[in-house]
Write a protein that holds these residues in place. Structure first.
Motif, PDB file in Angstrom:
ATOM      1  N   PRO A   9       0.983  -1.238  -0.115  1.00  0.00           N
ATOM      2  CA  PRO A   9       0.074  -0.081  -0.104  1.00  0.00           C
ATOM      3  C   PRO A   9       0.673   1.158  -0.052  1.00  0.00           C
ATOM      4  N   ASN A  10       0.219   2.306  -0.420  1.00  0.00           N
ATOM      5  CA  ASN A  10       0.857   3.544  -0.346  1.00  0.00           C
ATOM      6  C   ASN A  10       1.544   3.870   1.216  1.00  0.00           C
ATOM      7  N   GLU A  11       2.755   4.266   1.153  1.00  0.00           N
ATOM      8  CA  GLU A  11       3.233   4.564   2.337  1.00  0.00           C
ATOM      9  C   GLU A  11       2.444   5.150   3.506  1.00  0.00           C
ATOM     10  N   ARG A  12       1.661   6.147   3.078  1.00  0.00           N
ATOM     11  CA  ARG A  12       1.061   6.891   4.267  1.00  0.00           C
ATOM     12  C   ARG A  12      -0.150   6.029   4.819  1.00  0.00           C
ATOM     13  N   GLU A  13      -0.147   4.883   4.208  1.00  0.00           N
ATOM     14  CA  GLU A  13      -1.147   3.890   4.536  1.00  0.00           C
ATOM     15  C   GLU A  13      -0.759   3.033   5.809  1.00  0.00           C
ATOM     16  N   TRP A  14       0.587   2.948   5.645  1.00  0.00           N
ATOM     17  CA  TRP A  14       1.189   1.845   6.783  1.00  0.00           C
ATOM     18  C   TRP A  14       2.222   2.492   7.464  1.00  0.00           C
ATOM     19  N   ASN A  15       3.047   3.655   7.135  1.00  0.00           N
ATOM     20  CA  ASN A  15       4.027   4.100   7.754  1.00  0.00           C
ATOM     21  C   ASN A  15       3.442   5.351   8.672  1.00  0.00           C
ATOM     22  N   PHE A  16       3.515   5.504   9.814  1.00  0.00           N
ATOM     23  CA  PHE A  16       2.862   6.538  10.755  1.00  0.00           C
ATOM     24  C   PHE A  16       4.033   7.271  11.465  1.00  0.00           C
ATOM     25  N   ASP A  17       5.221   6.842  11.172  1.00  0.00           N
ATOM     26  CA  ASP A  17       6.373   7.461  12.051  1.00  0.00           C
ATOM     27  C   ASP A  17       6.358   9.174  11.791  1.00  0.00           C
ATOM     28  N   PRO A  18       5.856   9.738  10.550  1.00  0.00           N
ATOM     29  CA  PRO A  18       5.893  11.298  10.567  1.00  0.00           C
ATOM     30  C   PRO A  18       4.740  11.661  11.264  1.00  0.00           C
ATOM     31  N   VAL A  19       3.705  10.998  11.826  1.00  0.00           N
ATOM     32  CA  VAL A  19       2.684  11.763  12.685  1.00  0.00           C
ATOM     33  C   VAL A  19       3.163  12.511  13.735  1.00  0.00           C
ATOM     34  N   PRO A  20       2.876  13.736  13.987  1.00  0.00           N
ATOM     35  CA  PRO A  20       3.416  14.467  15.316  1.00  0.00           C
ATOM     36  C   PRO A  20       2.653  13.722  16.406  1.00  0.00           C
ATOM     37  N   ASP A  21       3.553  13.852  17.649  1.00  0.00           N
ATOM     38  CA  ASP A  21       3.204  13.251  18.890  1.00  0.00           C
ATOM     39  C   ASP A  21       1.781  13.710  19.131  1.00  0.00           C
ATOM     40  N   ASP A  22       1.501  15.114  19.225  1.00  0.00           N
ATOM     41  CA  ASP A  22       0.190  15.725  19.277  1.00  0.00           C
ATOM     42  C   ASP A  22      -1.077  15.147  18.541  1.00  0.00           C
ATOM     43  N   GLU A  23      -0.919  14.396  17.649  1.00  0.00           N
ATOM     44  CA  GLU A  23      -1.848  13.829  16.778  1.00  0.00           C
ATOM     45  C   GLU A  23      -1.957  12.300  16.576  1.00  0.00           C
ATOM     46  N   ILE A  24      -0.951  11.759  17.523  1.00  0.00           N
ATOM     47  CA  ILE A  24      -0.760  10.234  17.270  1.00  0.00           C
ATOM     48  C   ILE A  24      -1.995   9.474  17.682  1.00  0.00           C
ATOM     49  N   GLU A  25      -2.716   9.918  19.012  1.00  0.00           N
ATOM     50  CA  GLU A  25      -3.601   9.203  19.483  1.00  0.00           C
ATOM     51  C   GLU A  25      -4.832   9.353  18.590  1.00  0.00           C
ATOM     52  N   LEU A  26      -5.239  10.595  18.160  1.00  0.00           N
ATOM     53  CA  LEU A  26      -6.368  10.585  17.183  1.00  0.00           C
ATOM     54  C   LEU A  26      -6.005  10.015  15.858  1.00  0.00           C
ATOM     55  N   CYS A  27      -4.957   9.879  15.265  1.00  0.00           N
ATOM     56  CA  CYS A  27      -4.462   9.272  14.155  1.00  0.00           C
ATOM     57  C   CYS A  27      -4.813   7.467  14.303  1.00  0.00           C
ATOM     58  N   PHE A  28      -4.489   7.164  15.676  1.00  0.00           N
ATOM     59  CA  PHE A  28      -4.961   5.699  16.009  1.00  0.00           C
ATOM     60  C   PHE A  28      -6.369   5.499  15.808  1.00  0.00           C
ATOM     61  N   LEU A  29      -7.144   6.517  16.277  1.00  0.00           N
ATOM     62  CA  LEU A  29      -8.642   6.231  16.260  1.00  0.00           C
ATOM     63  C   LEU A  29      -9.064   6.293  14.724  1.00  0.00           C
ATOM     64  N   TYR A  30      -8.598   7.306  14.139  1.00  0.00           N
ATOM     65  CA  TYR A  30      -9.058   7.477  12.733  1.00  0.00           C
ATOM     66  C   TYR A  30      -8.574   6.343  11.523  1.00  0.00           C
ATOM     67  N   GLU A  31      -7.522   5.781  11.721  1.00  0.00           N
ATOM     68  CA  GLU A  31      -6.779   4.737  11.078  1.00  0.00           C
ATOM     69  C   GLU A  31      -7.468   3.390  11.405  1.00  0.00           C
ATOM     70  N   TYR A  32      -7.492   2.920  12.667  1.00  0.00           N
ATOM     71  CA  TYR A  32      -8.370   1.863  12.875  1.00  0.00           C
ATOM     72  C   TYR A  32      -9.609   1.665  12.439  1.00  0.00           C
ATOM     73  N   GLY A  33     -10.365   3.033  12.581  1.00  0.00           N
ATOM     74  CA  GLY A  33     -11.609   2.968  12.165  1.00  0.00           C
ATOM     75  C   GLY A  33     -11.764   2.916  10.648  1.00  0.00           C
ATOM     76  N   ARG A  34     -10.677   3.405   9.898  1.00  0.00           N
ATOM     77  CA  ARG A  34     -10.795   3.112   8.349  1.00  0.00           C
ATOM     78  C   ARG A  34     -10.543   1.615   8.078  1.00  0.00           C
ATOM     79  N   SER A  35      -9.862   0.878   8.945  1.00  0.00           N
ATOM     80  CA  SER A  35      -9.581  -0.605   8.735  1.00  0.00           C
ATOM     81  C   SER A  35     -10.961  -1.409   9.215  1.00  0.00           C
ATOM     82  N   SER A  36     -11.827  -0.695  10.021  1.00  0.00           N
ATOM     83  CA  SER A  36     -12.869  -1.436  10.464  1.00  0.00           C
ATOM     84  C   SER A  36     -14.169  -1.533   9.435  1.00  0.00           C
TER      85      SER A  36
END
Length: 344
Positions: A9-36
């Motif tokens: 997959p596109n790297e932004r679909e699986w590599n989350f290292d660039p996500v800032p610390d202050d967004e990481i928890e919301l990114c978790f919610l959003y991306e897991y939601g996208r896979s459900s």
């Protein structure tokens, strides 16, 4: 060996290292939601009957400048605050007018969203509710959303509810074993003649534990207040060092009696309480605990998505830098799959 494509997959679909610390928890919610698939189906169905809310949310997120609001513990002490304003800079008259216009649009959206009821029959303090309102979900990867929208969206589309605290708690409890609490809840349900499914039991136990941890920092035991209101605890609890400490999932609440000398200043009383806390706190405050959990879960989700496109051996050969070996990829995928089933 199963044959799969060697592309991933596109790297932004699986590599989350660039996500800032202050967004990481919301990114978790959003991306897991996208896979459900089940959650996405709920969101799609709800949006069909509430298109006006999503359209209004999109317009709200496109507004520029600050949003006016009031802050303060009591009506008499409330003051005007400017959310998303430039730090350290007083707004001009034109910026204040714009902030007031933004605030009115915000209030109208809040009214509209509350009229829409409970999205997907979820409680309104469930962090997943945000995904129903947020227009980019589920089509756009988190890292492809404009940075200013990412920073504003959670605050604007979940006003008045502490989603951030509940989301942080979600992560801390994601890998907790609720076996003992579930058994205790099963016994209660059996006595009441109201059996619940395994998923319903786990959801109820998780909810009770959230209430236990997110209770007010101080509860005044006023005259006439019953003890069961002050000291309600989830099933499966244990005593701490004393029978005044009630512990569930590693988190304690304790009933303590103080004699306050009101002849002393507020400063002196706060200092005394601070000294008491230094020697009596049984565990760290939950918000300060290890926040790397979200990144770890996102790495596992990355493996889950990669292995939907290629085999674990192919992923290892590609040297993507996510995991070292095929077994590591398979283990991570299984753990991500388990999390998706339990939380989403």
């Amino acid at each position: 060996m199963q044959s799969k494509s060697s592309s991933h997959p596109n790297e932004r679909e699986w590599n989350f290292d660039p996500v800032p610390d202050d967004e990481i928890e919301l990114c978790f919610l959003y991306e897991y939601g996208r896979s459900s698939e089940s959650l996405k189906k709920l969101v799609h169905t709800w949006r069909i009957g509430h298109r006006d809310i999503v359209v209004a949310a999109n317009k709200l997120l496109k507004r520029k400048g600050a949003f006016a609001g009031t802050v303060g513990p009591t009506p008499a002490s409330r003051e005007t605050a400017y959310f998303f304003a430039e730090s350290g800079k007083a707004p001009t008259k034109a910026e204040k007018r714009k902030a007031d216009e933004n605030a009115k649009a915000w209030v109208e959206w809040i009214k509209l969203s509350w009229q829409g009821g409970h999205p997907g029959q979820l409680r309104l303090d469930d962090p997943r509710v945000f995904l129903f309102y947020f227009p980019p979900f589920p089509k756009t990867p988190w890292q492809n959303i404009a940075a200013d929208m990412r920073k504003r969206a959670f605050r604007l589309l979940s006003p008045g509810i502490d989603f951030s605290g509940r989301l942080h708690l979600w992560l801390l409890l994601a890998n907790k074993d609720f076996t003992e609490q579930i058994k205790a809840q099963q016994r209660i349900q059996a006595i009441a003649g109201k059996p619940l499914s395994k998923d319903e039991l786990q959801a109820q136990v998780r909810r009770q534990l959230e209430q236990h941890i997110l209770a007010p920092a101080l509860i005044e035991k006023s005259e006439g207040m019953k003890r069961d209101i002050v000291g309600t605890v989830p099933p499966g609890f244990s005593w701490g060092k004393t029978q005044n400490q009630v512990c569930v999932g590693g988190y304690c609440r304790e009933e303590v009696t103080f004699v306050v000398n009101w002849a002393e200043s507020d400063k002196a009383i706060k200092k005394a309480l601070g000294e008491w806390l230094k020697h009596h706190r049984p565990h760290k405050e939950f918000r300060t605990q290890n926040s790397t959990t979200a990144r770890e879960h996102l790495e596992k989700l990355g493996a889950w998505r990669i292995l939907n496109e290629m085999t674990a051996e192919q992923a290892t050969a590609c040297n993507l830098g996510l995991y070292r070996g095929a077994d590591d990829y398979l283990r991570a995928k299984a753990e991500a799959d388990d999390l998706l089933k339990r939380l989403f």
